[in-house]
Every structure is written in C-alpha cells, then in structure tokens.
Design a protein around this motif. Sequence first.
Motif, PDB file in Angstrom:
ATOM      1  N   VAL A  61     -72.618 -80.483  67.843  1.00  0.00           N
ATOM      2  CA  VAL A  61     -71.059 -80.664  68.336  1.00  0.00           C
ATOM      3  C   VAL A  61     -70.597 -81.759  67.707  1.00  0.00           C
ATOM      4  CG1 VAL A  61     -69.823 -80.572  70.401  1.00  0.00           C
ATOM      5  CG2 VAL A  61     -71.860 -79.198  70.197  1.00  0.00           C
ATOM      6  N   THR A  62     -69.119 -81.708  67.209  1.00  0.00           N
ATOM      7  CA  THR A  62     -68.491 -82.813  66.800  1.00  0.00           C
ATOM      8  C   THR A  62     -67.114 -82.905  67.515  1.00  0.00           C
ATOM      9  OG1 THR A  62     -67.232 -81.738  65.016  1.00  0.00           O
ATOM     10  CG2 THR A  62     -69.363 -82.675  64.529  1.00  0.00           C
ATOM     11  N   PRO A  63     -66.613 -84.136  67.818  1.00  0.00           N
ATOM     12  CA  PRO A  63     -65.521 -84.251  68.416  1.00  0.00           C
ATOM     13  C   PRO A  63     -64.137 -83.702  68.050  1.00  0.00           C
ATOM     14  CG  PRO A  63     -66.206 -86.469  67.988  1.00  0.00           C
ATOM     15  CD  PRO A  63     -66.940 -85.407  67.161  1.00  0.00           C
ATOM     16  N   ASN A  64     -64.124 -83.255  66.822  1.00  0.00           N
ATOM     17  CA  ASN A  64     -62.755 -82.142  66.449  1.00  0.00           C
ATOM     18  C   ASN A  64     -63.109 -80.941  66.604  1.00  0.00           C
ATOM     19  OD1 ASN A  64     -65.071 -82.091  64.409  1.00  0.00           O
ATOM     20  ND2 ASN A  64     -63.652 -82.288  62.748  1.00  0.00           N
ATOM     21  N   MET A  65     -64.239 -80.248  67.151  1.00  0.00           N
ATOM     22  CA  MET A  65     -64.461 -78.931  67.579  1.00  0.00           C
ATOM     23  C   MET A  65     -63.453 -78.599  68.779  1.00  0.00           C
ATOM     24  SD  MET A  65     -68.553 -78.192  66.778  1.00  0.00           S
ATOM     25  CE  MET A  65     -69.129 -78.136  65.113  1.00  0.00           C
ATOM     26  N   ALA A  66     -63.548 -77.435  68.975  1.00  0.00           N
ATOM     27  CA  ALA A  66     -62.632 -76.654  70.008  1.00  0.00           C
ATOM     28  C   ALA A  66     -63.195 -75.326  69.993  1.00  0.00           C
ATOM     29  CB  ALA A  66     -61.021 -76.745  69.844  1.00  0.00           C
ATOM     30  N   LYS A  73     -63.676 -61.986  77.755  1.00  0.00           N
ATOM     31  CA  LYS A  73     -65.044 -62.241  77.611  1.00  0.00           C
ATOM     32  C   LYS A  73     -65.579 -62.573  76.266  1.00  0.00           C
ATOM     33  CE  LYS A  73     -65.906 -58.520  81.047  1.00  0.00           C
ATOM     34  NZ  LYS A  73     -66.697 -57.249  81.255  1.00  0.00           N
ATOM     35  N   PHE A  74     -64.629 -62.934  75.454  1.00  0.00           N
ATOM     36  CA  PHE A  74     -65.071 -63.689  74.035  1.00  0.00           C
ATOM     37  C   PHE A  74     -64.502 -64.886  73.844  1.00  0.00           C
ATOM     38  CE2 PHE A  74     -64.885 -63.807  69.368  1.00  0.00           C
ATOM     39  CZ  PHE A  74     -66.100 -63.023  69.094  1.00  0.00           C
ATOM     40  N   GLY A  75     -65.132 -65.506  73.167  1.00  0.00           N
ATOM     41  CA  GLY A  75     -64.878 -66.929  72.625  1.00  0.00           C
ATOM     42  C   GLY A  75     -65.381 -67.438  71.200  1.00  0.00           C
ATOM     43  N   GLN A  76     -64.810 -68.510  70.718  1.00  0.00           N
ATOM     44  CA  GLN A  76     -65.262 -68.882  69.335  1.00  0.00           C
ATOM     45  C   GLN A  76     -65.048 -70.288  68.953  1.00  0.00           C
ATOM     46  OE1 GLN A  76     -62.439 -66.283  67.239  1.00  0.00           O
ATOM     47  NE2 GLN A  76     -61.366 -67.875  66.427  1.00  0.00           N
ATOM     48  N   TRP A  77     -65.887 -70.823  68.141  1.00  0.00           N
ATOM     49  CA  TRP A  77     -65.469 -72.148  67.551  1.00  0.00           C
ATOM     50  C   TRP A  77     -65.734 -72.352  66.037  1.00  0.00           C
ATOM     51  CZ3 TRP A  77     -69.951 -71.065  69.709  1.00  0.00           C
ATOM     52  CH2 TRP A  77     -71.129 -71.233  69.260  1.00  0.00           C
ATOM     53  N   ALA A  78     -65.186 -73.141  65.523  1.00  0.00           N
ATOM     54  CA  ALA A  78     -65.508 -73.193  63.983  1.00  0.00           C
ATOM     55  C   ALA A  78     -66.430 -74.591  63.688  1.00  0.00           C
ATOM     56  CB  ALA A  78     -63.986 -73.584  63.201  1.00  0.00           C
ATOM     57  N   ASP A  79     -67.293 -74.175  62.793  1.00  0.00           N
ATOM     58  CA  ASP A  79     -68.446 -75.191  62.392  1.00  0.00           C
ATOM     59  C   ASP A  79     -68.252 -75.627  60.945  1.00  0.00           C
ATOM     60  OD1 ASP A  79     -70.487 -76.998  61.925  1.00  0.00           O
ATOM     61  OD2 ASP A  79     -71.903 -76.021  63.194  1.00  0.00           O
ATOM     62  N   GLN A 102     -68.520 -75.983  79.789  1.00  0.00           N
ATOM     63  CA  GLN A 102     -69.592 -77.040  79.224  1.00  0.00           C
ATOM     64  C   GLN A 102     -69.289 -77.255  77.654  1.00  0.00           C
ATOM     65  OE1 GLN A 102     -72.097 -77.667  81.523  1.00  0.00           O
ATOM     66  NE2 GLN A 102     -73.032 -79.073  79.776  1.00  0.00           N
ATOM     67  N   PHE A 103     -68.745 -76.508  77.105  1.00  0.00           N
ATOM     68  CA  PHE A 103     -68.610 -76.657  75.343  1.00  0.00           C
ATOM     69  C   PHE A 103     -67.457 -78.059  75.603  1.00  0.00           C
ATOM     70  CE2 PHE A 103     -66.593 -76.860  71.645  1.00  0.00           C
ATOM     71  CZ  PHE A 103     -67.785 -76.213  70.650  1.00  0.00           C
ATOM     72  N   GLU A 104     -66.552 -78.168  76.412  1.00  0.00           N
ATOM     73  CA  GLU A 104     -65.552 -79.248  76.467  1.00  0.00           C
ATOM     74  C   GLU A 104     -66.054 -80.422  76.789  1.00  0.00           C
ATOM     75  OE1 GLU A 104     -61.880 -81.107  75.846  1.00  0.00           O
ATOM     76  OE2 GLU A 104     -62.586 -79.191  75.322  1.00  0.00           O
TER      77      GLU A 104
END
Length: 364
Positions: A61-66, A73-79, A102-104
């Motif tokens: 997890v990095t600060p620029n992730m969202a 029921k679906f979510g995503q994030w870029a790594d 929790q991610f935020e």
Amino acid sequence: MGEIPIYTAKAHVFVIDPVTKKSWVPASKNAIPVNFFYDSSRNTYRIIGVEDSKPVINSTVTPNMAFNKTSTKFGQWADVRANTVYGLGFSSDTLLNKFADQFEDIRERSNKLDVDSLLNQTNGIKLSENATSASMPQKEKDMLLKKEQDEELVSSASDDSRSLSNQSNSEVKYLRMSNDKLKLALAQSSSNAKKWETELQALKNTNARLTTALQESMTNVDQWHRQLSMYKEENEKYKKKCAELETGVSQTKTLSEQNAEMRNEISALRKETSEQAQQYNMLQQRVNVLAVVDAQHGELNVRYQELQKENKLLKDEITRLENAVDASEKASSKRRLEAQACLGRLADKLTDVTEITQKLQETL
C-alpha cells in the motif's frame, strides 16, 4: 518482529487482463481471505491473498493508491509496482464498505509513515553526506570530485576578478546551488537504493516464511484427510454392527412370541391331561367295581390291564414331552404334534375302555 495481521475479508480476486487492459481475469477459484499486514521492520503495509499455497495478491500500500467501488459488491485498485489492477468481489455491500474504509485508513497511515520518513531523511542529509560519499561507486565519486574542482576554480576565479559584474556573481551562485542539488539528489538516490535493497530482502524473507507456513498447512490438511477417511471407515463398521444388532433384536422378539405361543399350548395340554386324568380315575373306580367279576370275565380283565399299562406308558410319554418342551422351546412344535398323537391314542384307548365298561355293565 515480522508482519502483524490487521484486517481480514473474504472475497473473489480478479486481475486486469494484461493484454487488453479492459476485461477482468479470475485470479482465484473461490472466495479467499484477503489480509492487511503491517511490517514493523520496514514500516510498510501490504495486502496478501493466498489460495492453495499460491500467492494471488501481494500488493504494498502506497499513499497514491485509491480503492474505487465500481458497483455495490465490487471494488478495485491499481498497483504500479506490480503493474496490474486488482479487483475484489464481495458477497455483500457491507463487506465492500468495510474493506474500502480499511483500505483508506491503511493508505492514510502509509502516507503518514512516508512523510515522517521524508522528514527524517531531510534532517539527516547533512550528517550522512560523508558516509554516502564513502559508499558511492568510483564513477560517482569522480563526477563529484570534478564538480568540486570546478567549484573551486570558479571560486578562485571570482577571488582574482573581484571587479567582475553582478552577472558573473549570479552565475557562480547558480552553479553552487546546482552543485548542492546534485549532492542532495545523489545522497537521496543512494539512500533509496539501500531502502529498496532492504525492502527486497524483507520481501524474500516474508515469502519464504509464507511458503513454509503454506507447506505446513498442506501437510496438516493431508493429515486431516487421512483422519477423516479413518473416521468414515469406523462409522461404516459401526453402522453394520447396529444393523446386525437390530436384526438380532427382531429375531429375539420373534422367538419371544413363539415361546409365548408354546407356553399357551403347553397350558392347554396340561388342562386336557388333567381332564383325562379325572376320566382315568373314574374309569379306575369302575374297574375296581368290576374286579369282583374278574373270574368270569378274565379275557376282558386281561385286556383292561393291558390298556392300563398302555395308559401308564402314555402318561409317562406326556410327562417326558412336557419336560422336553420346557428344556427346548425350539422343538416344542414337534413335541406338540407327538403329544397330540399320544392324546389321540389315549382317546382311542379310552373309547375301548368305555366299550369294555359297557360290555361289563351289560354282563352284570
């Protein structure tokens, strides 16, 4: 100290198609636990997901992730480091919202850690310049030495030509500022290289620990499968024994019913025997009366004695049959038939006795 688990959620894992970058590709066969970990040794947060001893998610997890919720029921994030996009499918919107919160929270913590780390690096740049220059490669040392020489030449030239214009002084200041920026960039680059090397080694150690833990888990699963097979075999044996016991109970019940019937038949036979004994007593009294004329009716008396002996034998036979019935209830049916035959014979003999009695009466 190792990694500390913070939060766990169960979801189906997807990754973006590396070719089209538009469609989703399932990364897990079923819903798996997705865990947040904190590595205190490196001050980093990671998202880990494992299925069948295979790592499905390994994202720092990095600060620029969202984390973006694309549906209920679906979510995503870029790594960026993994060069992919992860997607999670949850069973309910409540689980999705909890994971997003929790991610935020983890992203804000990571941002705070980076800010603190940057401040520490900025405060320690001057103290680490000497150590950094000692650890620099030879090529970078030569470049830095050349720049310092150029700076000295510029400084000496400025001393010799104090009468130069303000434009020359501004160029010297600009060169000094550029030199300071280059030193700072070089120190930061060396520090980041060490940090990345430490992070890589920590990742290798963590992956080794995860692999060992997964191997131990697989060994435990195999052992549990063997124990389950043993329990199933024992259960089948117990079922067979129960079936045999139930069959035995039904047979015992049938035998009890047969025994009750035999006892009833024996009671009836005893009653009939008692009645026949009374009749026999009456006949015996009549025979005693007829004994006075025994001399005149010798043949009849001889025949009567023979019948008496036969009656005694029949009584003994009946007594023996009753004892045999009490000893073995299984053979009672056969004995009952024999008793009936004996009773039939006894009835015939009684008929003969009755005829003899009548003849005696007629003779008297």
